[in-house]
Design an enzyme around this catalytic site. Sequence first.
Site, PDB file in Angstrom:
ATOM      1  N   LYS A   1      -1.860  -3.142  -8.623  1.00 50.52           N
ATOM      2  CA  LYS A   1      -0.599  -2.506  -8.232  1.00 50.52           C
ATOM      3  C   LYS A   1      -0.105  -3.013  -6.879  1.00 50.52           C
ATOM      4  O   LYS A   1       1.083  -2.931  -6.574  1.00 50.52           O
ATOM      5  CB  LYS A   1      -0.752  -0.991  -8.230  1.00 50.52           C
ATOM      6  CG  LYS A   1      -0.941  -0.457  -9.650  1.00 50.52           C
ATOM      7  CD  LYS A   1      -0.903   1.053  -9.723  1.00 50.52           C
ATOM      8  CE  LYS A   1      -0.998   1.519 -11.165  1.00 50.52           C
ATOM      9  NZ  LYS A   1      -2.320   1.237 -11.769  1.00 50.52           N
TER      10      LYS A   1
HETATM   11  C1  LIG Z   1      -2.421   1.011 -13.210  1.00 44.57           C
HETATM   12  C2  LIG Z   1      -3.593   0.263 -13.730  1.00 44.57           C
HETATM   13  C3  LIG Z   1      -3.640  -0.256 -15.049  1.00 44.57           C
HETATM   14  C4  LIG Z   1      -2.521  -0.022 -16.069  1.00 44.57           C
HETATM   15  O1  LIG Z   1      -1.325  -0.664 -15.740  1.00 44.57           O
HETATM   16  P1  LIG Z   1       0.051  -0.223 -16.424  1.00 44.57           P
HETATM   17  O2  LIG Z   1       1.124  -0.992 -15.774  1.00 44.57           O
HETATM   18  O3  LIG Z   1       0.145   1.278 -16.178  1.00 44.57           O
HETATM   19  O4  LIG Z   1      -0.081  -0.525 -17.875  1.00 44.57           O
HETATM   20  C5  LIG Z   1      -4.742  -0.989 -15.435  1.00 44.57           C
HETATM   21  N1  LIG Z   1      -5.788  -1.193 -14.590  1.00 44.57           N
HETATM   22  C6  LIG Z   1      -5.796  -0.702 -13.333  1.00 44.57           C
HETATM   23  C7  LIG Z   1      -6.982  -0.944 -12.467  1.00 44.57           C
HETATM   24  C8  LIG Z   1      -4.701   0.027 -12.845  1.00 44.57           C
HETATM   25  O5  LIG Z   1      -4.727   0.516 -11.588  1.00 44.57           O
END
Ligand SMILES: *Cc1c(COP(=O)(O)O)cnc(C)c1O
Length: 463
Positions: free
Chosen positions: A111
């Site tokens: 993120k």
């Molecule tokens: C947020 C997250 C995801 C999922 O991503 P999306 O965009 O919600 O599909 C997968 N792995 C980790 C470690 C995350 O923090």
Amino acid sequence: MRYVSTRGGVAPIGFAEAVMMGLGTDGGLLVPASLPRLDAATLKAWSRLRFQDLALEVMSPFVGEAIPRDHLAALIERSYASFTHPEVTPVIRLGDQWLLELFHGPTAAFKDVALQLLGNLFEFLLERDGGRLNIVGATSGDTGSAAIAGVRGKSRIHIFILHPEGRVSPIQERQMTTVLDANVHNIAILGTFDDGQRIVKQLFGDLEFKRELSLGAVNSINWARILAQMVYYFYAWGRVAAGDPHRRVSFAVPTGNFGDVFAGYLAKRMGLPVDRLVIATNRNDILSRFVHTGRYAAGEVYPTLSPAMDIQIASNFERYLYFLLGEDPAAVRGLLDDMARTGSLAVDAGHQAQVRADFDALAASDAETLDQIRATFAQSQYILDPHTAIGVRAAQGQADTICLATAHPAKFGEAVTQAIGREAPPPPSLQGLLEKETRCARLEASADAIRAHIRATLAAASQ
Ligand SMILES: *Cc1c(COP(=O)(O)O)cnc(C)c1O
């Protein structure tokens, strides 16, 4: 470039407005009114660029006139200077697959790629156009720390993040509460994550309060996040294609809110030679059931070893529906009405065939997740985090597949220890967290208490 809402209720707006709006004012999600189409020569040229230069090329048509190109370039440089790997998002070979490491940012999860940029975009637009932004959100762990890292120290922005006291992992808690910048306000509530979400909903529902304080969401649906995430699909393809603009690859994507895999879908629509996009989910498998049956039906949320994917309603899914249904907002509204009325929606046979052409999907249990961490470690001495492990499992046996590694394994020590008997060594950003100074308010889990706290904090800050 203009942006419209998936529900058709927002007159076309520019990039700056779309970023500041976040969620469409009609409740829909903002999407580009048209997509650039790339030819082989462009792809070939892009495949040689360093990450930041590629980001500038990918983003420019979507940003358009909203930000001058040299400003955008500087903003991108600044956003990715916080990453500890020189390539920002390196691609490594893992057995017969590729792994795209997205966890070299300040909070060791993917993120950061989007939220480091979003923080700088907010700051730039607020300074240029005036205004202020008070971000309020509830977190069960990962999103809160990445959002805080994105806006810490930024002018004209304050961020308030609620977490349930004692119910996030010690590392996750410290990743938030050790950030001491004056504009960062952590609140431990004496309640659960659901209480936190309920309170945030109540605050946003109080339109008077929302307007008075310029409240903004943590913006999991902000268009700029999708845009930032498109870049690494192009980047990873470039590393594997090595100058051949027709080289096809597939991607396996650990998926929760559908944001990450949707960015890959758009890259493919723009002309990136992608064979398959594989949606990898844990036991919370609403998306994989949709791909296999054409029916999207919410169920219960189960806690798993991959908690960032413990989601039943995928907030970005509406963006895909919009493109699947031929960019027709009335058709989107029709299906969403079905969902609101009956708890599920279904697409017709023709569209279902299209869904299957667009995506593959696989759901993995906790036991399978642990098995994959164990198997990969035995084979390559590489430690996967539980989210990435699900992606690697989904990619198994498929040639030329790049799996997105969404978190550093040291963030999920419990699952990793269950699998291989020890934790992964922490990256620098996670070291020494337990010894650092912290700042955090403790409040009862009520909207009144939080509202009063936010007012008092902002009043004190403006003295
Ligand atoms: C947020 C997250 C995801 C999922 O991503 P999306 O965009 O919600 O599909 C997968 N792995 C980790 C470690 C995350 O923090």
